[in-house]
Every structure is written in structure tokens, then in C-alpha cells.
Design a protein around this motif. Structure first.
Motif, PDB file in Angstrom:
ATOM      1  N   PRO A 294      42.237 -17.695 -23.477  1.00  0.00           N
ATOM      2  CA  PRO A 294      42.848 -17.099 -22.279  1.00  0.00           C
ATOM      3  C   PRO A 294      44.365 -17.201 -22.259  1.00  0.00           C
ATOM      4  O   PRO A 294      45.049 -16.272 -21.840  1.00  0.00           O
ATOM      5  CB  PRO A 294      42.215 -17.898 -21.131  1.00  0.00           C
ATOM      6  CG  PRO A 294      40.931 -18.418 -21.693  1.00  0.00           C
ATOM      7  CD  PRO A 294      41.198 -18.672 -23.136  1.00  0.00           C
ATOM      8  N   GLY A 295      44.895 -18.337 -22.691  1.00  0.00           N
ATOM      9  CA  GLY A 295      46.354 -18.506 -22.710  1.00  0.00           C
ATOM     10  C   GLY A 295      47.018 -17.532 -23.665  1.00  0.00           C
ATOM     11  O   GLY A 295      48.053 -16.934 -23.340  1.00  0.00           O
ATOM     12  N   GLU A 296      46.435 -17.373 -24.839  1.00  0.00           N
ATOM     13  CA  GLU A 296      46.994 -16.455 -25.830  1.00  0.00           C
ATOM     14  C   GLU A 296      46.892 -15.009 -25.356  1.00  0.00           C
ATOM     15  O   GLU A 296      47.812 -14.210 -25.569  1.00  0.00           O
ATOM     16  CB  GLU A 296      46.262 -16.616 -27.166  1.00  0.00           C
ATOM     17  CG  GLU A 296      46.559 -17.915 -27.896  1.00  0.00           C
ATOM     18  CD  GLU A 296      45.815 -19.100 -27.304  1.00  0.00           C
ATOM     19  OE1 GLU A 296      46.180 -20.258 -27.624  1.00  0.00           O
ATOM     20  OE2 GLU A 296      44.865 -18.879 -26.519  1.00  0.00           O
ATOM     21  N   LEU A 297      45.788 -14.674 -24.701  1.00  0.00           N
ATOM     22  CA  LEU A 297      45.636 -13.313 -24.179  1.00  0.00           C
ATOM     23  C   LEU A 297      46.666 -13.042 -23.081  1.00  0.00           C
ATOM     24  O   LEU A 297      47.266 -11.960 -23.040  1.00  0.00           O
ATOM     25  CB  LEU A 297      44.221 -13.114 -23.640  1.00  0.00           C
ATOM     26  CG  LEU A 297      43.912 -11.736 -23.047  1.00  0.00           C
ATOM     27  CD1 LEU A 297      44.104 -10.645 -24.088  1.00  0.00           C
ATOM     28  CD2 LEU A 297      42.498 -11.689 -22.489  1.00  0.00           C
ATOM     29  N   ALA A 298      46.874 -14.017 -22.203  1.00  0.00           N
ATOM     30  CA  ALA A 298      47.877 -13.857 -21.146  1.00  0.00           C
ATOM     31  C   ALA A 298      49.271 -13.669 -21.744  1.00  0.00           C
ATOM     32  O   ALA A 298      50.056 -12.837 -21.266  1.00  0.00           O
ATOM     33  CB  ALA A 298      47.856 -15.063 -20.213  1.00  0.00           C
ATOM     34  N   PHE A 299      49.577 -14.425 -22.789  1.00  0.00           N
ATOM     35  CA  PHE A 299      50.881 -14.288 -23.445  1.00  0.00           C
ATOM     36  C   PHE A 299      51.023 -12.903 -24.062  1.00  0.00           C
ATOM     37  O   PHE A 299      52.095 -12.280 -23.970  1.00  0.00           O
ATOM     38  CB  PHE A 299      51.025 -15.364 -24.522  1.00  0.00           C
ATOM     39  CG  PHE A 299      52.329 -15.287 -25.281  1.00  0.00           C
ATOM     40  CD1 PHE A 299      53.515 -15.696 -24.700  1.00  0.00           C
ATOM     41  CD2 PHE A 299      52.360 -14.790 -26.574  1.00  0.00           C
ATOM     42  CE1 PHE A 299      54.712 -15.623 -25.390  1.00  0.00           C
ATOM     43  CE2 PHE A 299      53.549 -14.720 -27.282  1.00  0.00           C
ATOM     44  CZ  PHE A 299      54.727 -15.135 -26.685  1.00  0.00           C
ATOM     45  N   ALA A 300      49.952 -12.384 -24.669  1.00  0.00           N
ATOM     46  CA  ALA A 300      49.996 -11.050 -25.267  1.00  0.00           C
ATOM     47  C   ALA A 300      50.215  -9.984 -24.200  1.00  0.00           C
ATOM     48  O   ALA A 300      50.947  -9.008 -24.417  1.00  0.00           O
ATOM     49  CB  ALA A 300      48.704 -10.778 -26.036  1.00  0.00           C
ATOM     50  N   ILE A 301      49.586 -10.154 -23.029  1.00  0.00           N
ATOM     51  CA  ILE A 301      49.787  -9.211 -21.926  1.00  0.00           C
ATOM     52  C   ILE A 301      51.254  -9.203 -21.508  1.00  0.00           C
ATOM     53  O   ILE A 301      51.851  -8.139 -21.290  1.00  0.00           O
ATOM     54  CB  ILE A 301      48.876  -9.566 -20.740  1.00  0.00           C
ATOM     55  CG1 ILE A 301      47.417  -9.299 -21.114  1.00  0.00           C
ATOM     56  CG2 ILE A 301      49.268  -8.777 -19.495  1.00  0.00           C
ATOM     57  CD1 ILE A 301      46.423  -9.803 -20.087  1.00  0.00           C
ATOM     58  N   VAL A 302      51.849 -10.383 -21.406  1.00  0.00           N
ATOM     59  CA  VAL A 302      53.266 -10.481 -21.032  1.00  0.00           C
ATOM     60  C   VAL A 302      54.143  -9.795 -22.070  1.00  0.00           C
ATOM     61  O   VAL A 302      55.101  -9.078 -21.723  1.00  0.00           O
ATOM     62  CB  VAL A 302      53.673 -11.961 -20.858  1.00  0.00           C
ATOM     63  CG1 VAL A 302      55.183 -12.096 -20.684  1.00  0.00           C
ATOM     64  CG2 VAL A 302      52.951 -12.569 -19.664  1.00  0.00           C
ATOM     65  N   ILE A 303      53.824  -9.977 -23.345  1.00  0.00           N
ATOM     66  CA  ILE A 303      54.593  -9.324 -24.415  1.00  0.00           C
ATOM     67  C   ILE A 303      54.530  -7.812 -24.265  1.00  0.00           C
ATOM     68  O   ILE A 303      55.548  -7.109 -24.361  1.00  0.00           O
ATOM     69  CB  ILE A 303      54.056  -9.752 -25.799  1.00  0.00           C
ATOM     70  CG1 ILE A 303      54.356 -11.229 -26.058  1.00  0.00           C
ATOM     71  CG2 ILE A 303      54.669  -8.882 -26.905  1.00  0.00           C
ATOM     72  CD1 ILE A 303      55.823 -11.563 -26.141  1.00  0.00           C
ATOM     73  N   GLY A 304      53.339  -7.271 -24.029  1.00  0.00           N
ATOM     74  CA  GLY A 304      53.204  -5.833 -23.857  1.00  0.00           C
ATOM     75  C   GLY A 304      54.010  -5.317 -22.685  1.00  0.00           C
ATOM     76  O   GLY A 304      54.681  -4.273 -22.778  1.00  0.00           O
ATOM     77  N   ILE A 305      53.984  -6.035 -21.567  1.00  0.00           N
ATOM     78  CA  ILE A 305      54.733  -5.610 -20.384  1.00  0.00           C
ATOM     79  C   ILE A 305      56.238  -5.671 -20.654  1.00  0.00           C
ATOM     80  O   ILE A 305      56.982  -4.754 -20.273  1.00  0.00           O
ATOM     81  CB  ILE A 305      54.359  -6.487 -19.177  1.00  0.00           C
ATOM     82  CG1 ILE A 305      52.914  -6.209 -18.761  1.00  0.00           C
ATOM     83  CG2 ILE A 305      55.299  -6.241 -18.004  1.00  0.00           C
ATOM     84  CD1 ILE A 305      52.387  -7.136 -17.685  1.00  0.00           C
ATOM     85  N   LEU A 306      56.701  -6.722 -21.317  1.00  0.00           N
ATOM     86  CA  LEU A 306      58.131  -6.854 -21.608  1.00  0.00           C
ATOM     87  C   LEU A 306      58.630  -5.726 -22.514  1.00  0.00           C
ATOM     88  O   LEU A 306      59.732  -5.194 -22.315  1.00  0.00           O
ATOM     89  CB  LEU A 306      58.415  -8.215 -22.247  1.00  0.00           C
ATOM     90  CG  LEU A 306      58.310  -9.426 -21.323  1.00  0.00           C
ATOM     91  CD1 LEU A 306      58.521 -10.719 -22.113  1.00  0.00           C
ATOM     92  CD2 LEU A 306      59.332  -9.340 -20.194  1.00  0.00           C
ATOM     93  N   PHE A 307      57.826  -5.342 -23.495  1.00  0.00           N
ATOM     94  CA  PHE A 307      58.230  -4.242 -24.371  1.00  0.00           C
ATOM     95  C   PHE A 307      58.278  -2.926 -23.594  1.00  0.00           C
ATOM     96  O   PHE A 307      59.184  -2.113 -23.799  1.00  0.00           O
ATOM     97  CB  PHE A 307      57.287  -4.125 -25.568  1.00  0.00           C
ATOM     98  CG  PHE A 307      57.722  -4.934 -26.757  1.00  0.00           C
ATOM     99  CD1 PHE A 307      58.711  -4.461 -27.602  1.00  0.00           C
ATOM    100  CD2 PHE A 307      57.165  -6.171 -27.025  1.00  0.00           C
ATOM    101  CE1 PHE A 307      59.137  -5.199 -28.700  1.00  0.00           C
ATOM    102  CE2 PHE A 307      57.589  -6.923 -28.116  1.00  0.00           C
ATOM    103  CZ  PHE A 307      58.565  -6.440 -28.961  1.00  0.00           C
ATOM    104  N   SER A 308      57.328  -2.705 -22.695  1.00  0.00           N
ATOM    105  CA  SER A 308      57.360  -1.490 -21.879  1.00  0.00           C
ATOM    106  C   SER A 308      58.583  -1.473 -20.972  1.00  0.00           C
ATOM    107  O   SER A 308      59.211  -0.428 -20.784  1.00  0.00           O
ATOM    108  CB  SER A 308      56.084  -1.388 -21.034  1.00  0.00           C
ATOM    109  OG  SER A 308      54.985  -1.055 -21.822  1.00  0.00           O
TER     110      SER A 308
END
Length: 222
Positions: free
Chosen positions: A54-68
Motif C-alpha cells: 500500500p505504501g509503494e502504491l500510494a507513492f506511485a500515485i503521488v508520482i503520477g499526480i506530480l508529473f501531471s
């Protein structure tokens, strides 16, 4: 519910920019797809490094949002605002942002063979909701998470626009740009913030799509 959340978040990006500048940025759909693509890239790298939780998935979601957010800011700063300033024609911005959307879609298509394009099957165990007579309605934890993300994002944006200084400045500029500037609204910073927030909404839409459906495909932003 999930699809409505995705459309609602992307529409938020359209509305924020159009309300401020009177122009439509047709690249927001592909900016959302880009957010999903970068989420999948982050998930792929995390999977190579070890366990995906879950922690890694949450971090990946944040990465996607930051790139957008970054892509939206760049498009706003270097495409939408210059074209809006240079001409009163709305078609110029439409054509410019369609070009950006094509570039983003083709970049995702060209690089697709070189990266992971599917989310691992997380939270996909069906949970029974109701049923009888041999028919049962089910939902997965992933679908519930996607719907919750959409609702949280929309609620956060509404609170931001209603109760913060940024929201008041945005509404003032949308009503009367000249008067807002005369009363101290920092217009360049307001524009930058608008594109960043619109990009965050688009990135969250891409993340919701990946969580719900497992992937996003180039061109889906259209």
C-alpha cells in the motif's frame, strides 16, 4: 461511479482554465493519461526493487499526480498563456493544445513496449454486496478505492475554491481580471497555481483509471 469520477476530475481541469482565461485546453485528457503512465512506471520500478504494498502504491500515485502537474504547468506557461496573449481567437489555443495532446499520446505509444503497462492485480478480490437466486452483486476493493479517490479529490478542490485565499483570488479574476489585478491579485502566480491544480485533478483522474481498470492506453485522453 468510477467513470463519472474520472470525467468529473478531467472536467475540473477544463473548467479551472476556461473560467480564468476563457480558453479551452484540449490536452487535459492526455495529461490525465500521462499521470496514469507515470504511475505505472513508478509501480514497475518499485516491483523490481521489491514488494509492492500500500505504501509503494500510494507513492506511485503521488508520482503520477506530480508529473501531471508539471506537464500542465509547462503547457500553460509555454502554450496556453502565450497564445492567449498573442491573439483574441480561441481557435489558436484549441489547435495548440490539440497538438500537445497528439505529442503526449504518441510519446506514450512509442515508449509503451519499453515499460510495464499493467498494474499488478491488487485489491481485486470480489466482495459480495447483495444478491439472491444465484445472482450476486460484487465490488472490488480497487473499485471502492478508485471511487473514494475521486470523491476525495473533488471535495478537496471544492474546499480549496471556497475557503482559501487562492479560491477567492480565482473567483475575483474570473469575474473581473482588471479589477482583481488592481486590488492586488498576483495574476502570474494565480495562473501558475491554476494550471498546477488543474494538472493535479487530471493526474488523479489518470490514477483512478489505473486503479479501477489496471492500465491506461495512449489516445484514451481524447
Amino acid at each position: 461511479t468510477t467513470l463519472a469520477g474520472i470525467y468529473g476530475l478531467v472536467a475540473t481541469g477544463f473548467a479551472l482554465v476556461h473560467g480564468l482565461l476563457g480558453r479551452i485546453n484540449l490536452a487535459f485528457g492526455e495529461i490525465a493519461v500521462a499521470g496514469g503512465v507515470y504511475l505505472l512506471i513508478a509501480v514497475g520500478l518499485e516491483s523490481l526493487a521489491g514488494r509492492l504494498g500500500p505504501g509503494e502504491l500510494a507513492f506511485a500515485i503521488v508520482i503520477g499526480i506530480l508529473f501531471s502537474m508539471s506537464i500542465s504547468w509547462l503547457v500553460g506557461r509555454h502554450v496556453v498563456v502565450p497564445l492567449t496573449t498573442a491573439t483574441t481567437s480561441q481557435q489558436t489555443v484549441l489547435i495548440g493544445t490539440i497538438a500537445v495532446a497528439i505529442v503526449l499520446a504518441e510519446a506514450a505509444r512509442i515508449t509503451a513496449p519499453d515499460r510495464l503497462n499493467w498494474l499488478p492485480p491488487l485489491l481485486n478480490i470480489p466482495l459480495p454486496l447483495a444478491g439472491g437466486g444465484g445472482f450476486t452483486t460484487t465490488v472490488t476493493a480497487a473499485q471502492m478505492l478508485a471511487a473514494g479517490m475521486s470523491l476525495t479529490g473533488a471535495s478537496t478542490l471544492l474546499a480549496l475554491m471556497e475557503f482559501t485565499r487562492f479560491g477567492r483570488a480565482w473567483r475575483a479574476h474570473a469575474d473581473d481580471p482588471l479589477m482583481a489585478a488592481l486590488l492586488g491579485v498576483r495574476v502570474p502566480a494565480l495562473r501558475d497555481g491554476t494550471f498546477l491544480i488543474a494538472g493535479a485533478a487530471a493526474g488523479l483522474a489518470g490514477a483512478v483509471s489505473v486503479i479501477a481498470y489496471g492500465t491506461v492506453q495512449p489516445g484514451e485522453g481524447l
